[in-house]
Scaffold this motif. Structure first.
Motif, PDB file in Angstrom:
ATOM      1  N   ASN A   1       0.860  -1.170   0.000  1.00 26.30           N
ATOM      2  CA  ASN A   1       0.000   0.000   0.000  1.00 26.30           C
ATOM      3  C   ASN A   1       0.908   1.236   0.000  1.00 26.30           C
ATOM      4  O   ASN A   1       1.615   1.495   0.975  1.00 26.30           O
ATOM      5  CB  ASN A   1      -0.850  -0.068   1.270  1.00 26.30           C
TER       6      ASN A   1
ATOM      7  N   ASN B   1      -1.208  -1.138  -4.415  1.00 30.39           N
ATOM      8  CA  ASN B   1      -2.328  -0.217  -4.241  1.00 30.39           C
ATOM      9  C   ASN B   1      -1.708   1.180  -4.083  1.00 30.39           C
ATOM     10  O   ASN B   1      -1.153   1.498  -3.044  1.00 30.39           O
ATOM     11  CB  ASN B   1      -3.097  -0.655  -2.979  1.00 30.39           C
TER      12      ASN B   1
ATOM     13  N   GLN C   1      -0.905   4.167   7.600  1.00 32.57           N
ATOM     14  CA  GLN C   1      -1.485   2.997   6.928  1.00 32.57           C
ATOM     15  C   GLN C   1      -0.674   2.546   5.710  1.00 32.57           C
ATOM     16  O   GLN C   1      -0.904   1.474   5.183  1.00 32.57           O
ATOM     17  CB  GLN C   1      -2.904   3.336   6.491  1.00 32.57           C
TER      18      GLN C   1
HETATM   19  C1  LIG Z   1      -5.858   0.884  -0.938  1.00 38.22           C
HETATM   20  O1  LIG Z   1      -5.317   1.853  -0.031  1.00 38.22           O
HETATM   21  C2  LIG Z   1      -6.278   2.671   0.578  1.00 38.22           C
HETATM   22  C3  LIG Z   1      -5.534   3.685   1.432  1.00 38.22           C
HETATM   23  O2  LIG Z   1      -4.757   3.057   2.424  1.00 38.22           O
HETATM   24  C4  LIG Z   1      -7.269   1.853   1.394  1.00 38.22           C
HETATM   25  O3  LIG Z   1      -8.243   2.691   1.943  1.00 38.22           O
HETATM   26  C5  LIG Z   1      -7.907   0.814   0.479  1.00 38.22           C
HETATM   27  O4  LIG Z   1      -8.747  -0.006   1.229  1.00 38.22           O
HETATM   28  C6  LIG Z   1      -6.852  -0.008  -0.224  1.00 38.22           C
HETATM   29  N1  LIG Z   1      -7.495  -0.906  -1.181  1.00 38.22           N
HETATM   30  C7  LIG Z   1      -7.214  -2.212  -1.227  1.00 38.22           C
HETATM   31  C8  LIG Z   1      -7.960  -2.980  -2.222  1.00 38.22           C
HETATM   32  O5  LIG Z   1      -6.366  -2.726  -0.521  1.00 38.22           O
END
Ligand SMILES: *[C@@H]1O[C@H](CO)[C@@H](O)[C@H](O)[C@H]1NC(C)=O
Ligand SMILES: Cc1cc2nc3c(=O)[nH]c(=O)nc-3n(C[C@H](O)[C@H](O)[C@H](O)COP(=O)(O)OP(=O)(O)OC[C@H]3O[C@@H](n4cnc5c(N)ncnc54)[C@H](O)[C@@H]3O)c2cc1C
Ligand SMILES: *[C@@H]1O[C@H](CO)[C@@H](O)[C@H](O)[C@H]1NC(C)=O
Length: 337
Positions: free
Chosen positions: A7, A32, A179
């Motif tokens: 992420n 992501n 995060q």
């Molecule tokens: C991608 O990153 C965002 C921000 O941290 C998060 O809100 C979202 O759930 C993530 N999506 C996936 C599919 O992991």
């Protein structure tokens, strides 16, 4: 998106942030990736730039080798787009360029560029007269120009089409970044205010944009006066380099000086329609900062401080930053195992 895919956040949506995002997405298909910024497209410094590939002598990485690698990698990155069917959509074009000087020939040379372009040469006697009398020395070459008016929307759309996320907002603290497994800091001059990097300062620039569809060649006269044509018949006239000046308002005295100087060089410009005046603060730092750091428990790769050359050099520095980030992530995964 895979569960467990890294992420990643990129702070900044100028030419540097978007190019990092693009390269990262190509390399790490499954990540992501989120771009977070408070300014986009025409509101960025990047949009003010003429975007010509002509590195200044103060553009520097941590070592000479790094500087050369950034510039060479950038050159081939733009060449690839230039040769593709997307060149015009992406705002990339070839541009014949003259540099003229009054005092000596060395001022018209460019050791960071000469080995990349195929035709760097001294200007002939007749060419020295192109910009009025008094120009004793000159060089000619063909380089590329990156028009951010097209490149920024083009690369942003490509990022979103491939599943990238864009969040609009200002980042004031690191708590909001916890995060993420990795954060790229591409905030340009914003880095100065986000947390006191005293090595970066604004180098103010102002330009006039005119409609001059007959112009096909760029001119630098003693470097600080320049006439740089782009797509759609729009030419950028400049310029000024004011150290530590953060004024984003158009200054009428600067505008007047730019106009007079450029019209002296090419009198036909008086017939050109003025489209607008723009001011930008170049994020000036020597060297440009591309390096990792853990801040508040967050793994950060910095990529900012590109000064007067951030458009042309964004791919080289981005490739470097992404490589650092990639190694960083791998070490993260190992740590978790
Ligand atoms: C991608 O990153 C965002 C921000 O941290 C998060 O809100 C979202 O759930 C993530 N999506 C996936 C599919 O992991
Ligand atoms: C007059 C002029 C002419 C120029 N000509 C050229 C040229 O011919 N060739 C060339 O290569 N370069 C040129 N430049 C230099 C070039 O414009 C810059 O080096 C380049 O735009 C820097 O890009 P950047 O992405 O780092 O910064 P920016 O375009 O300023 O983008 C910074 C991004 O970070 C975001 N940001 C900052 N702080 C925060 C925060 N706290 N939270 C959220 N987001 C944040 C901003 O919203 C923005 O999206 C010129 C500049 C000027 C002013
Ligand atoms: C970006 O870099 C600046 C300069 O070092 C720093 O102050 C700021 O905290 C960094 N921001 C992030 C999110 O890494």
């Amino acid at each position: 998106m895979d569960k467990g895919a890294p992420n990643i956040a990129i702070l900044g949506a100028g030419v540097v942030g978007l190019t990092v995002a693009d390269i990262l997405q190509k390399d790490l298909g499954k990540a992501n990736i989120t771009i977070i910024a408070d300014k986009f497209k025409e509101d960025t410094t990047s949009a003010v730039a003429a975007g010509i590939f002509c590195p200044g002598s103060s553009f520097r990485g941590a070592t000479r080798e790094i500087t050369h690698k950034w510039i060479d990698d950038s050159w081939y990155y733009w060449q690839d787009i230039l040769k593709s069917s997307e060149a015009s959509n992406a705002g990339i074009m070839e541009l014949s360029t003259y540099i003229f000087a009054r005092d000596n020939y060395e001022l018209t040379k460019n050791p960071l560029l000469e080995h990349l372009v195929s035709n760097y040469r001294a200007a002939r006697e007749d060419e020295l007269k192109l910009c009025g009398p008094g120009w004793k020395y000159g060089s000619y070459f063909t380089t590329v120009k990156i028009g951010c008016d097209r490149y920024l929307p083009w690369v942003e759309r490509r990022f979103v089409d491939k599943g990238g996320r864009i969040v609009s907002g200002k980042v004031d603290s690191f708590t909001s970044l916890r995060q993420y497994d990795l954060v790229f800091n591409c905030t340009g001059l914003g880095a100065k205010y986000l947390c006191n990097d005293f090595d970066i300062f604004p180098l103010r620039g102002q330009v006039i944009r005119v409609k001059a569809p007959w112009l096909k060649t760029a001119f630098f006269c003693d470097y600080d006066t320049y006439i740089i044509p782009g797509m759609d018949g729009v030419t950028t006239l400049g310029g000024v380099r004011q150290h530590d000046n953060s004024n984003l308002q158009v200054c009428k005295y600067d505008a007047h000086a730019i106009w007079q100087q450029c019209c002296e060089i090419l009198p036909d410009l008086r017939k050109a329609e003025i489209i607008g005046h723009n001011v930008g603060l170049r994020p000036y730092r020597v060297p440009v900062r591309v390096e990792p750091e853990v801040i508040g428990g967050v793994k950060v790769v910095h990529c900012y401080g590109h000064g007067a050359n951030g458009v042309m050099s964004s791919p080289g520095t981005a490739l470097n930053a992404v490589k650092i980030g990639y190694d960083y992530l791998k070490s993260n995964i190992r740590n978790k195992l």
